[in-house]
Design a protein around this motif. Sequence first.
Motif, short mmCIF file in Angstrom:
data_model
loop_
_atom_site.label_atom_id
_atom_site.label_comp_id
_atom_site.label_asym_id
_atom_site.label_seq_id
_atom_site.Cartn_x
_atom_site.Cartn_y
_atom_site.Cartn_z
N TYR A 1 0.93 -1.28 -0.23
CA TYR A 1 0.04 -0.07 0.02
C TYR A 1 1.02 0.97 -0.15
CZ TYR A 1 1.00 -0.17 5.02
OH TYR A 1 1.53 -0.06 6.16
N GLY B 1 -4.14 -3.75 -0.55
CA GLY B 1 -3.72 -2.74 0.65
C GLY B 1 -4.51 -3.11 1.85
N THR C 1 -3.98 7.31 3.58
CA THR C 1 -3.52 6.17 2.99
C THR C 1 -4.42 5.49 1.94
OG1 THR C 1 -2.07 5.53 4.76
CG2 THR C 1 -2.11 4.07 3.12
N THR D 1 -4.13 2.40 -1.26
CA THR D 1 -3.37 1.47 -1.93
C THR D 1 -2.30 1.99 -2.85
OG1 THR D 1 -4.91 -0.27 -1.44
CG2 THR D 1 -3.18 -1.18 -2.87
N ALA E 1 -8.65 -2.54 -0.97
CA ALA E 1 -8.23 -1.84 0.18
C ALA E 1 -9.13 -2.12 1.43
CB ALA E 1 -8.35 -0.22 0.31
#
Length: 277
Positions: A79, A99, A113, A115, A131
Motif C-alpha cells: 500500500y 492494501g 493512505t 493502496t 483496500a
Amino acid sequence: HYMVMKRGSDNTDKCAGARVAALLLLFVISFNYLYARTIVVSRSPTDEVIHAFNTIGEALAIAAYGDTVLIRGGSYEEYGLSVPDGVSLIGTGLVHIKGELAVTATIREVNETATIDMFGNGRLENITVSARNMRYPVHSDFSPGNTRQDIVNCSFIHYGSREIYEYRKERGMLSPDGPDNIFRVQSAWGVVTMAGARRYFTGCYFESPLRGFSTHNNVSFNLSYGASHTELKNCVMVSHGIDLDVSPLGFAAPVVIQRLESNAPDLVVLSACLIHG
C-alpha cells in the motif's frame, strides 16, 4: 541544438519563450519515450526474468516517465504505492494488489493512505486493487492539470474499515483517535479532476460499502487548461449502502458526481455501464 533570437517587443519575447518551452517539453517527452523501459515485478522470478523485482514498490522507486511496470500474476500485499508521472502498471495473469492497515494504525494513517496514489499521467491495466482499513484502493488527486489516465480491465474493491472501527470502539478510544474520526466516505475509486484532466475507464469494476465510483472537479478551470473529461465505458459500479460498522445506511451511492465552481463545461460520461445500488 541552439536557437538564436533577436530581441523584440515584450510580447514577441513571451511568444518566443513559450515556443522554446514547448519545444523543450516535447524533446523531454520524446527522449523519455525513446528510452522507455519495461520493469518486471514477479513473486517467483525464473531465468527469463531473473532481474525482476519482488515488490511493486521497488519497481516504482526507479520508474520514470514512459516506463511500464509489468506485474506477473500473484498477490501483492502493498500500500502507499505512488505511481510516478507517465508510468503504466500492467498485469499479466491474475494480479491482486492488497492494501490493508493493521487495526493499531493511527487515524491519520487510516484517513490518508490509499493502496495506490496516481496523481499524474499514467495507465492501469489488468489488475485488481483492494483496500481495507484505509481511505481508498486508488486515490487520483493533486495533479497539476492537463493530465491523462487510462484505466483498462481493472477491479477496485474497498472492503471497508470495520475492523479498525470495532477495535477503537471496544477500547473506548476517544477523539481525535476514536472510531468516529475514521474516514467515513469509503470509495472504491476516489478521483478529483483538475483543469484539462482526461480520465478514461474501460471494462472496470468498482465495489465499496458506500461509494462505488466517486469523482468531483475543482475550481476555476477557466483560468488554465479548461474543462475536464471523465468517461466510463462498459463498467460496473456496486454500493452496499452500509456504514463503518456495517449497519445499513438506508441508501446506496454506486456513483457519486460532485460539481465545484470550475467555471468550465466539464463532462462525466457513462456508456453501457451497470449500476447496482
